[in-house]
Design a protein around this motif. Structure first.
Motif, mmCIF file in Angstrom:
data_model
loop_
_atom_site.group_PDB
_atom_site.id
_atom_site.type_symbol
_atom_site.label_atom_id
_atom_site.label_comp_id
_atom_site.label_asym_id
_atom_site.label_seq_id
_atom_site.Cartn_x
_atom_site.Cartn_y
_atom_site.Cartn_z
ATOM 1 N N GLY A 242 0.812 -1.211 0.000
ATOM 2 C CA GLY A 242 0.000 0.000 0.000
ATOM 3 C C GLY A 242 0.840 1.253 0.000
ATOM 4 O O GLY A 242 1.542 1.543 0.971
ATOM 5 N N LEU A 243 0.780 2.006 -1.102
ATOM 6 C CA LEU A 243 1.486 3.287 -1.181
ATOM 7 C C LEU A 243 0.520 4.451 -1.024
ATOM 8 O O LEU A 243 0.924 5.556 -0.659
ATOM 9 N N ALA A 244 -0.757 4.230 -1.265
ATOM 10 C CA ALA A 244 -1.770 5.278 -1.119
ATOM 11 C C ALA A 244 -1.934 5.648 0.353
ATOM 12 O O ALA A 244 -1.687 4.837 1.247
ATOM 13 N N LYS B 208 -4.726 6.173 1.930
ATOM 14 C CA LYS B 208 -5.879 5.505 2.513
ATOM 15 C C LYS B 208 -6.342 4.404 1.575
ATOM 16 O O LYS B 208 -5.934 4.347 0.416
ATOM 17 N N LYS B 209 -7.206 3.546 2.075
ATOM 18 C CA LYS B 209 -7.632 2.385 1.299
ATOM 19 C C LYS B 209 -8.464 2.774 0.079
ATOM 20 O O LYS B 209 -9.216 3.744 0.099
ATOM 21 N N ASN B 210 -8.259 1.991 -0.984
ATOM 22 C CA ASN B 210 -9.091 2.030 -2.191
ATOM 23 C C ASN B 210 -9.011 3.331 -2.977
ATOM 24 O O ASN B 210 -9.941 3.662 -3.718
ATOM 25 N N VAL B 211 -7.921 4.098 -2.827
ATOM 26 C CA VAL B 211 -7.700 5.282 -3.651
ATOM 27 C C VAL B 211 -6.317 5.191 -4.287
ATOM 28 O O VAL B 211 -5.482 4.369 -3.895
ATOM 29 N N ASP B 212 -6.077 6.051 -5.271
ATOM 30 C CA ASP B 212 -4.787 6.052 -5.960
ATOM 31 C C ASP B 212 -4.000 7.324 -5.665
ATOM 32 O O ASP B 212 -3.207 7.774 -6.481
ATOM 33 N N ASP B 213 -4.204 7.885 -4.494
ATOM 34 C CA ASP B 213 -3.594 9.155 -4.097
ATOM 35 C C ASP B 213 -2.517 8.884 -3.050
ATOM 36 O O ASP B 213 -2.807 8.369 -1.965
ATOM 37 N N MET B 214 -1.275 9.228 -3.355
ATOM 38 C CA MET B 214 -0.168 8.985 -2.430
ATOM 39 C C MET B 214 0.341 10.263 -1.760
ATOM 40 O O MET B 214 1.383 10.243 -1.108
ATOM 41 N N ALA C 126 5.150 5.098 -8.684
ATOM 42 C CA ALA C 126 5.136 6.161 -7.683
ATOM 43 C C ALA C 126 5.391 7.512 -8.338
ATOM 44 O O ALA C 126 6.297 7.652 -9.166
ATOM 45 N N ALA C 127 4.570 8.486 -7.964
ATOM 46 C CA ALA C 127 4.737 9.837 -8.497
ATOM 47 C C ALA C 127 5.915 10.532 -7.824
ATOM 48 O O ALA C 127 6.370 10.136 -6.743
ATOM 49 N N ALA D 156 10.378 8.457 -6.230
ATOM 50 C CA ALA D 156 9.907 8.737 -7.592
ATOM 51 C C ALA D 156 10.329 7.630 -8.550
ATOM 52 O O ALA D 156 11.484 7.203 -8.563
ATOM 53 N N GLY D 157 9.378 7.150 -9.316
ATOM 54 C CA GLY D 157 9.684 6.142 -10.312
ATOM 55 C C GLY D 157 9.672 4.708 -9.806
ATOM 56 O O GLY D 157 9.839 3.776 -10.600
ATOM 57 N N MET D 158 9.490 4.510 -8.504
ATOM 58 C CA MET D 158 9.355 3.148 -8.007
ATOM 59 C C MET D 158 8.159 2.483 -8.683
ATOM 60 O O MET D 158 7.134 3.120 -8.913
ATOM 61 N N VAL D 159 8.285 1.218 -8.978
ATOM 62 C CA VAL D 159 7.234 0.490 -9.683
ATOM 63 C C VAL D 159 6.685 -0.592 -8.776
ATOM 64 O O VAL D 159 7.454 -1.335 -8.142
#
Length: 453
Positions: free
Chosen positions: A344-346, A348-354, A383-384, A393-396
């Protein structure tokens, strides 16, 4: 006074605006098409208003026009429906803002490196509007900020156009209350607080939002700005409290999750909050400190807020300490040289916002201690780049498979996404550190592998 009705210019402006709102004749301008602006535009389209959606980011506009989403919890189908109905017009042309009757500012309000308000986006947006402002328009800030922003920053910029607020045009404040990933509440089901400094301006703002959802009018701009801060400060303080209780109860051998689950059965006087690896996102981790900054200008202190901030800021370090203890005890292994998977990089759960995600702090601290760290997040494939964490940045995100998981010494669950198979995770790895209680429902066979943190 108006010659035909005897009404003042402000009253006449408000009356005309209200009539057009009731007849769905207003054009609603939404400025900034992120997590707040896009759902807001969708809500107005769904109520039959024409919406002019403006964002300087051409990629967002191209996606909208093509019926493609760029926000995970808003589907392609929803974006296509907005565009296909013929009521949404997305543009990068700022000159078209003059076409809108109401201009709703949905722009970021981050903190700078000194944890002070960064209102550069708000200021730039206000200047963009001022260059095109015309009589009869309503300008509403929706971004979270400190009390006084609309009055002290936005009004002077807009009045630089030569028009007068409250007479030639209107200013209001209505804080966004979006909860990304929450399918139970959206733009048309969450009440809107609306504040303005004159009755006429307040009437105009209420006329815009009333067709959308329940409106809660308050007396002035500053009060509305204070409402949003109060909501987020309430959450910050209570999240900090439950994290502190977790630390205390942990030392006594008490499971905080069991405590909260039992306490929430009380039907009054209690509201459940849950611990975690820290705070993230664009609201709770940032907004309370807008009031801290403003309070200092008035010679006041915000000790509760600052203490709460200290508590939650310390949580990622505690997670890393738990990982070190778990590796040492269960695996006779140090963090230095260990292969660790952050799940989990976000924020919170179930979003794509880090944004502001505590996962980023955990990754950095583990790497500083010599670990090799990767991450898995089904919603964030790459990762943004963030100013605070350029190292990420750039982690996949790794490809999910039993073979890939088995290569790690330990997994650290930082975000409890529903799309993650926690049973498969526990089966494949020798050790799982769980900061979200995501493994609570797993079969007892995995108990020896799981450490709560």
């Amino acid at each position: 006074m108006s010659a035909d009705t005897g009404a003042s210019p402000a009253e006449a402006m408000a009356a005309a605006f209200e009539r057009r709102a009731a007849d769905r004749e207003l054009v609603i301008g939404v400025i900034g098409l992120g997590y707040v602006g896009l759902p807001l535009a969708e809500g107005f389209v769904g109520r039959g208003f024409r919406v002019l959606a403006y964002d300087p980011d051409a990629a967002k506009i191209d996606s909208i026009r093509a019926g493609r989403t760029y926000i995970r919890h808003i589907s392609d189908e929803r974006v296509s429906a907005m565009v296909g109905g013929g009521l949404l017009d997305a543009t990068t042309d700022a000159d078209r803002l003059a076409e809108a009757d109401a201009l709703l500012m949905c722009v970021p309000t981050p903190l700078n490196v000194h944890r002070e308000p960064d209102l550069s986006y708000v200021e730039a947006c206000a200047r963009t509007i001022a260059e095109r402002l015309r009589p009869g328009q309503l300008v509403v800030l929706e971004s979270t900020t400190y009390p006084g922003t609309s009055e002290e920053l936005i009004r002077p910029i807009l009045e630089g156009s030569g028009l007068k607020a409250g007479i030639d045009f209107a200013i209001a404040y209505s804080p966004e209350r979006e909860d990304p990933g929450n399918i139970q509440f959206g733009a048309t089901s969450i009440p809107k607080v609306v504040g303005a400094d004159t009755e006429a301006e307040r009437r105009m703002a209420c006329a815009v939002y009333a067709p959308l959802t329940t409106v809660v009018p308050v007396s002035d701009l500053k009060t509305a700005e204070a409402v949003k801060l109060t909501e987020n400060i309430f959450r910050l303080v209570n999240i900090a409290l439950v994290n502190e209780l977790k630390v205390v109860f942990e030392s006594m051998g008490i499971d905080i999750w069991e405590v909260v689950d039992a306490a929430k059965t009380k039907p009054f006087g209690y509201m459940p909050f849950y611990p975690g690896p820290g705070l993230g996102g664009h609201c709770i981790a940032i907004d309370p400190f807008y009031l801290t900054w403003k309070a200092r200008a008035h010679g006041e202190q915000t000790r509760f807020i600052e203490l709460a901030g200290d508590v939650v800021t310390a949580m990622p370090k505690r997670v890393v300490e738990h990982v070190a203890e778990a590796l040492s005890t269960a695996r006779a292994k140090a963090v230095n040289g260990a292969r660790i998977l952050v799940v989990g990089l976000a924020y919170k759960k179930n979003v794509d916002d880090m944004r502001e995600s505590p996962s980023l702090h955990v990754i950095r601290m583990l790497r500083e201690r010599g670990a090799s760290v990767d991450y898995y997040d089904p919603h964030i494939p790459v990762a943004a780049d963030t100013p605070e964490h350029p190292e990420a940045a750039g982690m996949v995100s790794i490809a999910w498979s039993p073979e890939a998981l088995a290569a790690y010494d330990c997994a650290v669950i930082c975000t409890d996404h529903d799309a993650v198979d926690y049973a498969a995770l526990a089966a494949a790895l020798p050790l799982v550190v769980d900061t979200r209680n995501a493994t609570a429902r797993l079969d007892g066979a995995f108990a020896e592998k799981i450490w709560k943190a």
